[in-house]
Motif scaffolding. Structure first.
Motif, PDB file in Angstrom:
ATOM      1  N   GLU A   1       0.827  -1.203   0.000  1.00 28.83           N
ATOM      2  CA  GLU A   1       0.000   0.000   0.000  1.00 28.83           C
ATOM      3  C   GLU A   1       0.860   1.252   0.000  1.00 28.83           C
ATOM      4  N   GLY A   2       1.935   1.236   0.747  1.00 31.57           N
ATOM      5  CA  GLY A   2       2.818   2.395   0.784  1.00 31.57           C
ATOM      6  C   GLY A   2       3.540   2.617  -0.533  1.00 31.57           C
ATOM      7  N   ILE A   3       3.921   1.534  -1.202  1.00 32.48           N
ATOM      8  CA  ILE A   3       4.645   1.672  -2.469  1.00 32.48           C
ATOM      9  C   ILE A   3       3.745   2.205  -3.574  1.00 32.48           C
ATOM     10  N   VAL A   4       2.542   1.643  -3.710  1.00 26.05           N
ATOM     11  CA  VAL A   4       1.647   2.072  -4.788  1.00 26.05           C
ATOM     12  C   VAL A   4       0.773   3.258  -4.400  1.00 26.05           C
ATOM     13  N   ARG A   5       0.789   3.633  -3.102  1.00 25.86           N
ATOM     14  CA  ARG A   5       0.028   4.766  -2.574  1.00 25.86           C
ATOM     15  C   ARG A   5      -1.468   4.618  -2.819  1.00 25.86           C
ATOM     16  N   PHE A   6      -1.950   3.391  -2.676  1.00 28.11           N
ATOM     17  CA  PHE A   6      -3.386   3.125  -2.809  1.00 28.11           C
ATOM     18  C   PHE A   6      -3.807   2.183  -1.698  1.00 28.11           C
ATOM     19  N   CYS A   7      -4.827   2.565  -0.955  1.00 30.12           N
ATOM     20  CA  CYS A   7      -5.363   1.727   0.115  1.00 30.12           C
ATOM     21  C   CYS A   7      -6.803   1.366  -0.241  1.00 30.12           C
ATOM     22  N   PRO A   8      -7.092   0.079  -0.406  1.00 28.88           N
ATOM     23  CA  PRO A   8      -8.454  -0.301  -0.781  1.00 28.88           C
ATOM     24  C   PRO A   8      -9.495   0.050   0.289  1.00 28.88           C
ATOM     25  N   LEU A   9      -9.129  -0.016   1.557  1.00 27.49           N
ATOM     26  CA  LEU A   9     -10.081   0.337   2.610  1.00 27.49           C
ATOM     27  C   LEU A   9     -10.392   1.832   2.598  1.00 27.49           C
ATOM     28  N   THR A  10      -9.400   2.660   2.325  1.00 25.38           N
ATOM     29  CA  THR A  10      -9.637   4.096   2.218  1.00 25.38           C
ATOM     30  C   THR A  10     -10.534   4.398   1.030  1.00 25.38           C
ATOM     31  N   ALA A  11     -10.313   3.717  -0.087  1.00 22.91           N
ATOM     32  CA  ALA A  11     -11.154   3.908  -1.271  1.00 22.91           C
ATOM     33  C   ALA A  11     -12.590   3.484  -0.996  1.00 22.91           C
ATOM     34  N   LEU A  12     -12.768   2.378  -0.278  1.00 23.78           N
ATOM     35  CA  LEU A  12     -14.099   1.907   0.064  1.00 23.78           C
ATOM     36  C   LEU A  12     -14.803   2.899   0.980  1.00 23.78           C
ATOM     37  N   TYR A  13     -14.083   3.423   1.963  1.00 24.99           N
ATOM     38  CA  TYR A  13     -14.659   4.407   2.877  1.00 24.99           C
ATOM     39  C   TYR A  13     -15.048   5.684   2.137  1.00 24.99           C
ATOM     40  N   GLU A  14     -14.173   6.163   1.256  1.00 23.93           N
ATOM     41  CA  GLU A  14     -14.466   7.390   0.524  1.00 23.93           C
ATOM     42  C   GLU A  14     -15.662   7.218  -0.397  1.00 23.93           C
ATOM     43  N   SER A  15     -15.789   6.061  -1.028  1.00 28.12           N
ATOM     44  CA  SER A  15     -16.938   5.854  -1.915  1.00 28.12           C
ATOM     45  C   SER A  15     -18.231   5.710  -1.120  1.00 28.12           C
ATOM     46  N   ALA A  16     -18.175   5.154   0.073  1.00 30.71           N
ATOM     47  CA  ALA A  16     -19.371   5.011   0.896  1.00 30.71           C
ATOM     48  C   ALA A  16     -19.768   6.325   1.549  1.00 30.71           C
ATOM     49  N   ALA A  17     -18.818   7.205   1.768  1.00 29.66           N
ATOM     50  CA  ALA A  17     -19.101   8.465   2.447  1.00 29.66           C
ATOM     51  C   ALA A  17     -19.739   9.498   1.530  1.00 29.66           C
ATOM     52  N   LEU A  18     -19.541   9.365   0.233  1.00 25.58           N
ATOM     53  CA  LEU A  18     -20.085  10.340  -0.706  1.00 25.58           C
ATOM     54  C   LEU A  18     -21.491   9.940  -1.141  1.00 25.58           C
ATOM     55  N   GLU A  19     -22.333  10.931  -1.328  1.00 29.60           N
ATOM     56  CA  GLU A  19     -23.680  10.683  -1.826  1.00 29.60           C
ATOM     57  C   GLU A  19     -23.616  10.419  -3.327  1.00 29.60           C
TER      58      GLU A  19
ATOM     59  N   ASP B   1     -25.462  11.722  -5.690  1.00 32.48           N
ATOM     60  CA  ASP B   1     -25.692  12.896  -6.524  1.00 32.48           C
ATOM     61  C   ASP B   1     -24.549  13.906  -6.468  1.00 32.48           C
ATOM     62  N   GLY B   2     -23.508  13.601  -5.731  1.00 30.88           N
ATOM     63  CA  GLY B   2     -22.353  14.481  -5.662  1.00 30.88           C
ATOM     64  C   GLY B   2     -22.415  15.484  -4.533  1.00 30.88           C
ATOM     65  N   LYS B   3     -23.540  15.558  -3.830  1.00 35.78           N
ATOM     66  CA  LYS B   3     -23.672  16.490  -2.712  1.00 35.78           C
ATOM     67  C   LYS B   3     -23.398  15.750  -1.413  1.00 35.78           C
ATOM     68  N   GLU B   4     -22.609  16.369  -0.585  1.00 33.34           N
ATOM     69  CA  GLU B   4     -22.357  15.779   0.733  1.00 33.34           C
ATOM     70  C   GLU B   4     -23.365  16.370   1.704  1.00 33.34           C
ATOM     71  N   GLU B   5     -24.156  15.496   2.288  1.00 32.25           N
ATOM     72  CA  GLU B   5     -25.159  15.936   3.244  1.00 32.25           C
ATOM     73  C   GLU B   5     -24.945  15.196   4.548  1.00 32.25           C
ATOM     74  N   PRO B   6     -25.242  15.846   5.667  1.00 32.37           N
ATOM     75  CA  PRO B   6     -25.081  15.137   6.949  1.00 32.37           C
ATOM     76  C   PRO B   6     -26.094  14.005   7.050  1.00 32.37           C
ATOM     77  N   TRP B   7     -25.733  13.013   7.808  1.00 27.60           N
ATOM     78  CA  TRP B   7     -26.632  11.883   8.020  1.00 27.60           C
ATOM     79  C   TRP B   7     -27.817  12.362   8.838  1.00 27.60           C
ATOM     80  N   ALA B   8     -29.005  12.112   8.332  1.00 28.33           N
ATOM     81  CA  ALA B   8     -30.218  12.553   9.009  1.00 28.33           C
ATOM     82  C   ALA B   8     -30.663  11.485  10.004  1.00 28.33           C
TER      83      ALA B   8
END
Length: 84
Positions: free
Chosen positions: A50-68, A70-77
């Motif tokens: 992960e350090g050599i290629v500078r890509f972490c699959p868990l970080t990518a999964l978290y970032e994709s799950a955190a974004l809505e 439609d492209g808008k970030e809204e707080p969890w209701a």
């Protein structure tokens, strides 16, 4: 694959991975009958990769799950009942 971790983070991952791998290798070599757990060795190797290629699959999964979608970030209701 687009890098999703920074340079400092990648250096920390490489250092931690090599430290873990060295410790596990020494631990497995000292005691004749016991070996280090293979899963821990694989985890240390993944941190180095992960350090050599500078890509972490868990970080990518978290970032994709955190974004809505439609492209808008809204707080969890929170739908709480009104007990007023």
């Amino acid at each position: 694959m687009k890098p999703n971790i920074g340079l400092i983070n990648s250096m920390i991952r490489i250092t931690a991975g090599f430290s873990m791998l060295t410790y596990l290798t020494i631990r497995g070599a000292r005691k004749e009958g016991s070996s280090s757990h293979p899963l821990l060795i694989i985890m240390a190797s993944l941190k180095i990769a992960e350090g050599i290629v500078r890509f972490c699959p868990l970080t990518a999964l978290y970032e994709s799950a955190a974004l809505e979608t439609d492209g808008k970030e809204e707080p969890w209701a929170q739908n709480l009942p009104d007990d007023a």
